[in-house]
Design a protein around this motif. Sequence first.
Motif, mmCIF file in Angstrom:
data_model
loop_
_atom_site.group_PDB
_atom_site.id
_atom_site.type_symbol
_atom_site.label_atom_id
_atom_site.label_comp_id
_atom_site.label_asym_id
_atom_site.label_seq_id
_atom_site.Cartn_x
_atom_site.Cartn_y
_atom_site.Cartn_z
ATOM 1 N N THR A 31 6.949 -0.818 4.343
ATOM 2 C CA THR A 31 6.146 -0.411 5.200
ATOM 3 C C THR A 31 6.413 0.594 6.052
ATOM 4 O OG1 THR A 31 5.692 -3.542 4.708
ATOM 5 C CG2 THR A 31 5.108 -2.284 6.629
ATOM 6 N N GLN A 32 5.256 1.460 6.490
ATOM 7 C CA GLN A 32 5.672 2.196 6.770
ATOM 8 C C GLN A 32 5.518 1.936 8.038
ATOM 9 O OE1 GLN A 32 1.732 5.070 5.975
ATOM 10 N NE2 GLN A 32 3.355 5.899 3.673
ATOM 11 N N ALA A 33 5.594 3.446 8.767
ATOM 12 C CA ALA A 33 5.602 3.223 11.215
ATOM 13 C C ALA A 33 4.618 2.031 10.873
ATOM 14 C CB ALA A 33 6.145 4.657 11.106
ATOM 15 N N LEU A 34 3.196 2.957 10.825
ATOM 16 C CA LEU A 34 1.891 1.869 10.997
ATOM 17 C C LEU A 34 2.475 0.171 10.708
ATOM 18 C CD1 LEU A 34 -1.400 2.432 11.755
ATOM 19 C CD2 LEU A 34 -1.369 2.415 9.132
ATOM 20 N N VAL A 35 2.955 -0.405 9.802
ATOM 21 C CA VAL A 35 3.126 -1.728 9.845
ATOM 22 C C VAL A 35 3.669 -2.484 10.751
ATOM 23 C CG1 VAL A 35 3.787 -3.525 8.099
ATOM 24 C CG2 VAL A 35 2.947 -1.453 6.983
ATOM 25 N N THR A 36 4.890 -1.175 11.193
ATOM 26 C CA THR A 36 6.129 -1.655 12.500
ATOM 27 C C THR A 36 5.116 -2.128 13.353
ATOM 28 O OG1 THR A 36 7.800 -0.658 10.937
ATOM 29 C CG2 THR A 36 8.013 -1.274 14.034
ATOM 30 N N GLU A 37 4.626 -0.623 13.713
ATOM 31 C CA GLU A 37 3.917 -0.803 14.942
ATOM 32 C C GLU A 37 2.799 -1.436 15.394
ATOM 33 O OE1 GLU A 37 1.457 2.965 17.133
ATOM 34 O OE2 GLU A 37 2.477 3.037 15.270
ATOM 35 N N SER A 38 2.025 -2.287 13.854
ATOM 36 C CA SER A 38 0.944 -3.370 14.018
ATOM 37 C C SER A 38 1.556 -4.330 13.672
ATOM 38 C CB SER A 38 0.401 -3.205 12.824
ATOM 39 O OG SER A 38 -0.100 -1.794 12.905
ATOM 40 N N LYS A 39 3.033 -4.780 13.855
ATOM 41 C CA LYS A 39 4.047 -5.982 14.304
ATOM 42 C C LYS A 39 3.943 -6.079 15.565
ATOM 43 C CE LYS A 39 5.753 -6.888 9.104
ATOM 44 N NZ LYS A 39 6.575 -7.557 8.807
ATOM 45 N N LEU A 89 -9.101 -1.539 7.318
ATOM 46 C CA LEU A 89 -8.720 -1.483 6.152
ATOM 47 C C LEU A 89 -10.309 -1.056 5.391
ATOM 48 C CD1 LEU A 89 -7.166 -2.174 3.892
ATOM 49 C CD2 LEU A 89 -8.332 -4.245 3.327
ATOM 50 N N ASP A 90 -11.243 -1.682 6.003
ATOM 51 C CA ASP A 90 -12.684 -1.486 5.255
ATOM 52 C C ASP A 90 -12.525 -0.344 5.319
ATOM 53 O OD1 ASP A 90 -12.993 -4.395 4.249
ATOM 54 O OD2 ASP A 90 -14.083 -4.685 6.300
ATOM 55 N N THR A 91 -12.220 1.490 6.867
ATOM 56 C CA THR A 91 -13.011 2.008 7.076
ATOM 57 C C THR A 91 -11.805 3.082 5.845
ATOM 58 O OG1 THR A 91 -13.924 1.123 9.128
ATOM 59 C CG2 THR A 91 -12.395 3.707 8.342
ATOM 60 N N GLN A 92 -10.870 2.315 5.604
ATOM 61 C CA GLN A 92 -9.506 3.515 5.077
ATOM 62 C C GLN A 92 -9.987 3.201 3.423
ATOM 63 O OE1 GLN A 92 -5.794 1.629 4.956
ATOM 64 N NE2 GLN A 92 -5.128 2.718 7.595
ATOM 65 N N LYS A 93 -10.567 2.141 3.016
ATOM 66 C CA LYS A 93 -11.373 1.948 1.437
ATOM 67 C C LYS A 93 -12.540 3.082 1.628
ATOM 68 C CE LYS A 93 -9.281 -2.393 0.294
ATOM 69 N NZ LYS A 93 -10.213 -4.373 0.129
ATOM 70 N N GLN A 94 -13.190 3.204 2.228
ATOM 71 C CA GLN A 94 -14.332 3.972 2.613
ATOM 72 C C GLN A 94 -14.499 5.678 2.749
ATOM 73 O OE1 GLN A 94 -17.323 2.796 5.572
ATOM 74 N NE2 GLN A 94 -17.615 1.231 4.658
ATOM 75 N N ALA A 285 -3.728 8.669 1.508
ATOM 76 C CA ALA A 285 -4.579 7.469 2.313
ATOM 77 C C ALA A 285 -4.062 6.798 1.228
ATOM 78 C CB ALA A 285 -6.565 8.161 1.257
ATOM 79 N N GLU A 286 -4.092 6.746 -0.003
ATOM 80 C CA GLU A 286 -3.188 5.796 -1.111
ATOM 81 C C GLU A 286 -2.485 5.141 -0.147
ATOM 82 O OE1 GLU A 286 -5.084 6.765 -5.934
ATOM 83 O OE2 GLU A 286 -3.299 7.397 -4.664
ATOM 84 N N ARG A 287 -1.455 6.083 0.590
ATOM 85 C CA ARG A 287 -0.279 4.927 0.647
ATOM 86 C C ARG A 287 -0.833 4.864 2.594
ATOM 87 N NH1 ARG A 287 1.975 9.972 -1.541
ATOM 88 N NH2 ARG A 287 1.477 11.535 0.607
ATOM 89 N N ASN A 288 -1.649 5.363 3.213
ATOM 90 C CA ASN A 288 -1.836 4.497 4.138
ATOM 91 C C ASN A 288 -2.569 2.848 4.208
ATOM 92 O OD1 ASN A 288 -0.849 6.771 5.678
ATOM 93 N ND2 ASN A 288 -3.109 8.107 5.933
ATOM 94 N N LEU A 289 -3.627 2.697 2.835
ATOM 95 C CA LEU A 289 -4.354 1.940 2.534
ATOM 96 C C LEU A 289 -3.257 0.396 1.746
ATOM 97 C CD1 LEU A 289 -7.352 0.168 2.026
ATOM 98 C CD2 LEU A 289 -7.160 1.462 -0.090
ATOM 99 N N GLN A 290 -1.695 1.487 1.234
ATOM 100 C CA GLN A 290 -0.783 0.386 1.019
ATOM 101 C C GLN A 290 0.032 -0.291 2.599
ATOM 102 O OE1 GLN A 290 -0.503 -1.085 -1.852
ATOM 103 N NE2 GLN A 290 0.945 -2.519 -1.560
ATOM 104 N N GLY A 291 -0.151 1.066 3.328
ATOM 105 C CA GLY A 291 0.467 0.469 4.255
ATOM 106 C C GLY A 291 0.163 -0.527 5.135
ATOM 107 N N GLN A 292 -1.389 -0.345 5.034
ATOM 108 C CA GLN A 292 -2.364 -1.660 5.859
ATOM 109 C C GLN A 292 -2.714 -2.628 5.410
ATOM 110 O OE1 GLN A 292 -4.242 -0.667 9.141
ATOM 111 N NE2 GLN A 292 -5.391 -2.552 9.215
#
Length: 314
Positions: A31-39, A89-94, A285-292
């Motif tokens: 989980t990237q820094a985004l995951v930790t920050e979101s938690k 997540l939906d935004t990142q998928k688009q 973007a795929e890595r960011n999506l995986q992190g999300q």
Amino acid sequence: MTKNSLFILVVLIVVGFGIWFTKFGKELKKTQALVTESKDDTEKLIKRRTAAVADPSLANAPENALKKTQLQQEMQALSEQLLQENQKLDTQKQYLDQLRQRSNPDRIELNYRNQVSQAYQEIQSLNETLDNDQMTQGGLQQEIQQALSAQSVSLRYYSEQMDQNILQQEGLVKKTQEDLEYWKSNYNYLNLRDQKVQEIQSVLEQQLQALQDMKVQKLQLAAQALEQSQQMQQQARQAASDNSAAREEIQEEIGSLREDIQRLEYSYRQNRLTQMSAQSQVQQAERNLQGQEDVIRSIRELLQEKQNQLEKLQ
């Protein structure tokens, strides 16, 4: 239990805990820094909402009731956070779909090949037009030369015929003039003399007029032939000029198409470079999506954990 057994048990517990912690740590590193920050944001949100909604009167409530209230508030906060993360997540998928469409190598390759193939087909068609025009121009020049040659032969034939007719007519005129002189100088037949002179004079005038008409006709025939020859030569020059202008226009168009092909090739190379960059963006973007997705999974796990805790307090 002996001291050795106790020591071994402690070592096994420590080793087992270490193995579990190592495995769990590896999962967390995915989980990237985004995951930790979101938690962190989620936990902070839960604490703020818990503090904001806390009722002082609950301080004296039973411990289970207080825990249930806190769990419900935390679950509410987690549900709202989960909704927000799903929207992200939906935004990142688009965004990822748009990147994949722009970086589609097959579409770029097909578009490039179609445009280049069409340009080469147009060049081939124009070259065939040039060849046909050259053949047509050559045929036209040959036809004109043949017409001029035929006209020259015809003019020479009629001119020779006219010359013979003129010579014959001049012979007749000369003989008539001789007859006229004879009768003018003949004083033996005075009565017949005047009549013959008058008749011969009339014939001579007719013969001279015919001779003059023949000479004029010969001049007119030569002038007409010259005019026709000049007209055919002018038509040949005009056709050659028009053909030359058309050929220059076609050659300019061929040059323009070749420049288009060069531009397409340059654009294709640039697109390939851009495509490589776009593929890097797709991977990011795929890595960011995986992190999300990891963030959402963590929130759901935490929400399920809170739900299990709440059920135990029922």
